[in-house]
Design an enzyme around this catalytic site. Structure first.
Site, PDB file in Angstrom:
ATOM      1  N   HIS A  62       0.817  -1.213   0.000  1.00 19.34           N
ATOM      2  CA  HIS A  62       0.000   0.000   0.000  1.00 19.34           C
ATOM      3  C   HIS A  62       0.853   1.267   0.000  1.00 19.34           C
ATOM      4  O   HIS A  62       1.937   1.303   0.567  1.00 19.34           O
ATOM      5  CB  HIS A  62      -0.893   0.032   1.243  1.00 19.34           C
ATOM      6  CG  HIS A  62      -1.794  -1.158   1.347  1.00 19.34           C
ATOM      7  ND1 HIS A  62      -2.079  -1.756   2.550  1.00 19.34           N
ATOM      8  CD2 HIS A  62      -2.473  -1.860   0.406  1.00 19.34           C
ATOM      9  CE1 HIS A  62      -2.899  -2.774   2.343  1.00 19.34           C
ATOM     10  NE2 HIS A  62      -3.148  -2.858   1.049  1.00 19.34           N
ATOM     11  N   LYS A  71       6.229   5.615   7.631  1.00 20.69           N
ATOM     12  CA  LYS A  71       5.725   4.690   8.645  1.00 20.69           C
ATOM     13  C   LYS A  71       6.859   4.191   9.525  1.00 20.69           C
ATOM     14  O   LYS A  71       7.967   3.954   9.048  1.00 20.69           O
ATOM     15  CB  LYS A  71       5.049   3.488   7.984  1.00 20.69           C
ATOM     16  CG  LYS A  71       3.852   3.867   7.132  1.00 20.69           C
ATOM     17  CD  LYS A  71       3.260   2.669   6.423  1.00 20.69           C
ATOM     18  CE  LYS A  71       2.058   3.096   5.566  1.00 20.69           C
ATOM     19  NZ  LYS A  71       1.476   1.957   4.841  1.00 20.69           N
ATOM     20  N   TYR A 131       1.812   0.603  13.816  1.00 18.56           N
ATOM     21  CA  TYR A 131       2.666   1.511  13.074  1.00 18.56           C
ATOM     22  C   TYR A 131       2.171   2.932  13.167  1.00 18.56           C
ATOM     23  O   TYR A 131       0.993   3.204  13.146  1.00 18.56           O
ATOM     24  CB  TYR A 131       2.909   1.065  11.635  1.00 18.56           C
ATOM     25  CG  TYR A 131       1.725   0.651  10.804  1.00 18.56           C
ATOM     26  CD1 TYR A 131       1.212   1.493   9.832  1.00 18.56           C
ATOM     27  CD2 TYR A 131       1.138  -0.595  10.977  1.00 18.56           C
ATOM     28  CE1 TYR A 131       0.149   1.100   9.037  1.00 18.56           C
ATOM     29  CE2 TYR A 131       0.078  -0.999  10.196  1.00 18.56           C
ATOM     30  CZ  TYR A 131      -0.423  -0.146   9.230  1.00 18.56           C
ATOM     31  OH  TYR A 131      -1.469  -0.537   8.452  1.00 18.56           O
ATOM     32  N   ASP A 168      -6.418  -6.119  -2.296  1.00 15.62           N
ATOM     33  CA  ASP A 168      -4.990  -6.253  -2.569  1.00 15.62           C
ATOM     34  C   ASP A 168      -4.726  -7.160  -3.778  1.00 15.62           C
ATOM     35  O   ASP A 168      -3.708  -7.010  -4.457  1.00 15.62           O
ATOM     36  CB  ASP A 168      -4.245  -6.755  -1.336  1.00 15.62           C
ATOM     37  CG  ASP A 168      -4.170  -5.706  -0.244  1.00 15.62           C
ATOM     38  OD1 ASP A 168      -4.612  -4.561  -0.473  1.00 15.62           O
ATOM     39  OD2 ASP A 168      -3.667  -6.032   0.847  1.00 15.62           O
TER      40      ASP A 168
END
Length: 181
Positions: A62, A71, A131, A168
């Site tokens: 992503h 991140k 995260y 996905d």
């Protein structure tokens, strides 16, 4: 803490100093000053995400084409193979990937800067990841790179029984994906 640049130098593995005794352990999972010293910049995190997945789930790859997110990823339960793919066309490492094993046991974190796609594969029965991200989720700008694109050739630790969401599964190959300048 120990800082190790990976195959793509901007993607950094962070290993905290862990203090253990008969009671258990203690470590700083985030320290703004130390992270700034390690990265040479002071990321401002605006959101924390928490995911739980089962064995062989792949989440990703992503990214957001606008409002890109850096991140700081860690596993708090189980083991994941965490991956970043460079999507910056001006980068000498464009289309390349870097990855690391993150686990509750090793307490490692992966820093993934803006301009990268991110994903992971769960290698334990269950894994939970936390995260921190530097920009808000923007569904209109979300993109997905195909997790098993042969042009990228990520060396995923498991090749069979992989579980990928419908969304996905529609990820694009690098050749067709929107990328950064």
């Amino acid at each position: 803490m120990k800082i190790t640049p990976l195959a793509i130098p901007e993607v950094v593995l962070i290993e905290p100093d862990v203090f253990s005794d008969a009671r258990g352990h203690f470590f700083e999972s985030y320290n703004a000053a130390r992270l700034q010293a390690a990265l040479g910049r002071a990321p401002t995190f605006v959101q924390d995400n928490h995911s739980r997945s089962t064995r062989h789930v792949v989440r990703g790859l992503h990214y957001q084409i606008q409002q890109p997110q850096a991140k700081l990823v860690r596993a708090i339960v189980g083991v994941v193979f965490d991956v970043a793919v460079d999507l910056r066309r001006s980068s000498p490492t464009f289309g390349q990937w870097a990855g690391a094993l993150l686990s509750a046991e090793n307490k490692r974190q992966l820093w993934i800067p803006e301009g990268f796609a991110h994903g992971f594969m769960v290698l334990s029965d269950v894994a939970e990841t936390l995260y921190k991200i530097t920009d808000y989720y923007a569904p209109a700008h979300e993109r997905c790179l195909r997790w098993n694109d042969p042009a990228i050739a990520i060396a995923w630790p498991a090749a069979t029984n992989v579980i990928v969401s419908e969304k996905d599964q529609r990820g694009l190959p690098l050749a067709d994906a929107e990328t950064y300048p």
